[in-house]
Scaffold this active site. Structure first.
Site, PDB file in Angstrom:
ATOM      1  N   SER A 127      22.681 -41.800  15.158  1.00  0.00           N
ATOM      2  CA  SER A 127      21.446 -41.410  14.483  1.00  0.00           C
ATOM      3  C   SER A 127      20.282 -42.242  14.999  1.00  0.00           C
ATOM      4  CB  SER A 127      21.584 -41.619  12.972  1.00  0.00           C
ATOM      5  OG  SER A 127      20.328 -41.513  12.325  1.00  0.00           O
ATOM      6  N   TYR A 140      23.737 -46.117   5.316  1.00  0.00           N
ATOM      7  CA  TYR A 140      23.932 -45.032   6.275  1.00  0.00           C
ATOM      8  C   TYR A 140      23.708 -45.526   7.705  1.00  0.00           C
ATOM      9  CZ  TYR A 140      22.800 -40.945   9.102  1.00  0.00           C
ATOM     10  OH  TYR A 140      22.757 -40.018  10.108  1.00  0.00           O
TER      11      TYR A 140
END
Length: 250
Positions: A127, A140
């Site tokens: 990400s 996350y």
């Protein structure tokens, strides 16, 4: 015929990637926790398998049913946004079990057959939050940063065995179900302390504004990066996908 196994194909990048490879004539093994045959046409080049990357028995069964796998794409993941103080151990474990250990376990399950053939490609998705930290995304981002470091090291140890390993770093995308897939995987966090509430409102407002004005990542950006990783043996180990991710990586 080349075969590709993709995790997390019920929506988002996984669904679009599976459809793309199918259109290119590949044998596609599209996996998801809750199989939905309506997402794809009926074809002998398409297998829709139940697979939960947090369940080793589920992984072993799906890999066995899939047969020979030329390319593994580890796309399955869940998102979460919350003050870390409110992030319980349950939430932390669910995020790492899916985003990090799920990737680890899929690789461990598929590498033996690739090693035996001295050929294969593994694609892991990270990400762009690992390139630009975002407020309230600590857990996350940590789960995805682990995938980044792991993939860079894995590429070194598998290359001599004939196995290519590539990391795709997607940017922010309004078309994905970020966070929604966590629905039945993560319980809601508690009410944040008052000191966080104003900051949360500010962060959410700024995030919504960026989603409207910034050129963000589209599914086709990620699909094209994955296709490059599979078809270009000279591509770099890390590939940003989407204009925002590309800008952050420079």
């Amino acid at each position: 015929m080349n075969s590709v196994m993709i995790t997390g194909c019920s929506s988002g990048f996984g669904l679009e990637t599976a459809r793309f490879f199918f259109e290119k004539g590949w044998h596609v093994i599209a996996t998801m926790r809750k199989p939905d045959n309506s997402l794809f046409p009926t074809s002998d080049r398409l297998s829709i398998l139940e697979l939960d990357v947090t369940d080793q028995n589920s992984i072993d069964r799906a890999v066995r049913e899939a047969g020979p796998i030329d390319v593994l794409i580890n796309n399955a993941g869940i998102g979460y946004m919350s003050p870390f103080e409110n992030t319980s151990d349950e939430i932390v474990h669910k995020l790492f079990d899916t985003n990090t250990f799920g990737t680890f376990n899929m690789v461990r399950a598929v590498v033996p057959q690739m090693r035996g053939r001295k050929a294969g490609t593994i694609i892991n998705l990270s990400s762009s939050t690992t390139l630009k930290p975002l407020t309230f995304m600590s857990t996350y981002t940590a789960s995805k940063a682990a995938v980044t470091a792991y993939t860079e090291c894995l590429a070194l140890e598998l290359a001599p065995l004939g196995i290519r390993t590539v990391l795709i770093i997607p940017g922010l995308s309004p078309s994905t179900s970020f966070g929604k897939n966590a629905g039945d995987k993560i319980s809601k966090s508690g009410e944040p302390a008052d000191e966080y509430k104003a900051l949360m409102e500010k962060v959410q407002s700024e995030f919504q504004r960026e989603m409207l004005v910034q050129e963000l990542t589209k599914p086709e950006d990620v699909v094209n990066a994955i296709w490059q990783a599979v078809t270009d043996s000279n591509c770099p180990v890390c590939l940003p996908a989407g204009p925002d991710a590309v800008a952050l990586s420079q």
